[in-house]
Design a protein around this motif. Structure first.
Motif, mmCIF file in Angstrom:
data_model
loop_
_atom_site.group_PDB
_atom_site.id
_atom_site.type_symbol
_atom_site.label_atom_id
_atom_site.label_comp_id
_atom_site.label_asym_id
_atom_site.label_seq_id
_atom_site.Cartn_x
_atom_site.Cartn_y
_atom_site.Cartn_z
ATOM 1 N N UNK A 260 21.659 37.061 8.558
ATOM 2 C CA UNK A 260 21.523 35.604 8.607
ATOM 3 C C UNK A 260 20.082 35.167 8.345
ATOM 4 N N UNK A 261 19.109 35.930 8.859
ATOM 5 C CA UNK A 261 17.707 35.533 8.678
ATOM 6 C C UNK A 261 17.042 36.271 7.527
ATOM 7 N N UNK A 262 17.766 37.220 6.879
ATOM 8 C CA UNK A 262 17.217 37.922 5.727
ATOM 9 C C UNK A 262 16.269 39.053 6.070
ATOM 10 N N UNK A 263 16.449 39.706 7.228
ATOM 11 C CA UNK A 263 15.561 40.784 7.643
ATOM 12 C C UNK A 263 16.209 42.142 7.366
ATOM 13 N N UNK A 264 15.679 42.870 6.371
ATOM 14 C CA UNK A 264 16.216 44.197 6.055
ATOM 15 C C UNK A 264 15.943 45.180 7.193
ATOM 16 N N UNK B 147 8.896 38.666 1.273
ATOM 17 C CA UNK B 147 7.720 38.680 2.136
ATOM 18 C C UNK B 147 8.251 38.440 3.539
ATOM 19 N N UNK B 148 8.394 39.526 4.294
ATOM 20 C CA UNK B 148 9.092 39.433 5.562
ATOM 21 C C UNK B 148 10.557 39.171 5.309
ATOM 22 N N UNK B 149 11.107 38.125 5.913
ATOM 23 C CA UNK B 149 12.511 37.798 5.663
ATOM 24 C C UNK B 149 12.633 36.511 4.848
ATOM 25 N N UNK B 150 11.609 36.233 4.038
ATOM 26 C CA UNK B 150 11.645 35.096 3.124
ATOM 27 C C UNK B 150 11.427 35.582 1.690
ATOM 28 N N UNK B 151 12.085 34.921 0.745
ATOM 29 C CA UNK B 151 11.935 35.256 -0.671
ATOM 30 C C UNK B 151 10.973 34.290 -1.356
ATOM 31 N N UNK B 152 10.211 34.828 -2.318
ATOM 32 C CA UNK B 152 9.387 34.011 -3.195
ATOM 33 C C UNK B 152 9.714 34.381 -4.638
ATOM 34 N N UNK B 153 9.518 33.416 -5.544
ATOM 35 C CA UNK B 153 9.876 33.648 -6.940
ATOM 36 C C UNK B 153 8.763 33.180 -7.866
#
Length: 311
Positions: free
Chosen positions: A142-146, A239-245
């Protein structure tokens, strides 16, 4: 969900699972001291190690909530990747201890007592681990943490190794004393299988790997944006549990700078809505005619050749 809320939810999941696994490990340790079961000892060590992996992950989530600085311009989200390395080391250490105890018991056999208590402790280990596994995996996705998902998968395998303790107790009850240390070795093998999966997860995150489906979704969102003539280079990274593009798009060569910028802003919004966990994107616009002739890339190459490598 923003980064602050995601980190808070991750910390809450780790705190709750630490309590559950800590209580489970303590109860199992009491039975280990009474029974002398090496299979249950291996399972107890593994559960205790799994509880301890919550600590570096919690620290990583806490660091990830700190704002970016002029030195750490992307913030502290990468702390989760470092925590993933700590998880790998803890799992590897637990595998080594469990293997040593099982081999020692094969070489120096000892009787196992209180078999019903051993069986109950194994069942307790399964229940505790499965609860923690579901909680961590659901929260991590849910929070995007691998790292949190990997830790949840680790706990799930621990649950099945706890059930193996029941088999060992049954074997000893039937008079086969070697069943207990052999199950202890099976627990070690299961830990190593989890270690392999976790290493792969951590390695891919460190190497900026992303699900190709996310790239497809971002590319489709860019291509569907009004005014976009084509999509060039597209890069995503965690970057952590957030994506950048970062993306290059092609627009009409007759557009003004203001109009081209408006298309880039709309393309960024489209990507953020289309890709889960994407929080920011840098979109560069280029003229379709320039891109087709390779003019911008040739100019950039010429510039790099003139100034030489930095430093």
């Amino acid at each position: 969900m923003d980064a602050e809320a995601a980190s808070a939810e991750g910390i809450r999941a780790l705190r709750n699972s630490l309590v559950i696994l800590g209580v489970t490990a303590v109860c199992q340790l009491v039975v280990v001291l009474l029974s002398g079961s090496v299979a249950l000892l291996g399972d107890t060590i593994h559960n205790a190690a799994d509880a301890l992996t919550a600590l570096p992950l919690a620290v990583a989530f806490w660091l990830g909530r700190r704002p970016a600085t002029r030195r750490f311009t992307y913030g502290y989200g990468r702390a989760e990747d470092l925590a993933g390395i700590a998880v790998v080391l803890v799992i590897a250490a637990s595998a080594g201890v469990a293997a040593y105890e099982a081999v020692d018991r094969l070489i120096h056999p000892r009787d196992v007592s209180h078999l019903p208590a051993v069986a109950v402790a194994g069942l307790l280990g399964f229940i505790g681990n499965e609860w923690v596994a579901r909680y961590r995996i659901e929260t991590g996705r849910r929070i995007g943490s691998a790292a949190l998902v990997a830790d949840g998968l680790h706990a799930r395998t621990d649950g099945f190794t706890s059930l193996a303790v029941l088999i060992g107790a049954g074997g000893v009850g039937l008079g086969w004393q070697l069943a207990d240390p052999l199950i202890g070795l099976m627990v070690t093998v299961a830990i190593l299988a989890v270690l392999r999966d976790v290493v792969r997860e951590v390695y891919e995150r460190l190497m900026d790997a992303v699900d190709p489906g996310l790239v497809d979704a971002a590319e489709a969102a860019l291509a569907a944006t009004s005014g976009v003539r084509g999509v060039g280079a597209l890069r995503l990274r965690w970057i952590g549990h957030q994506l950048r593009a970062e993306a290059d798009i092609l627009v009409d060569e007759h557009l003004t700078v203001v109009d081209a910028h408006a298309i880039a802003v709309e393309a960024e919004h489209s990507m953020i809505h289309a890709v889960s966990r994407l929080t920011a994107a840098t979109v560069h616009t280029d003229h379709a005619s320039t891109a087709s002739s390779g003019g911008r890339h040739e100019a950039l190459a010429h510039h790099l050749h003139q100034v030489g490598p930095a430093g």
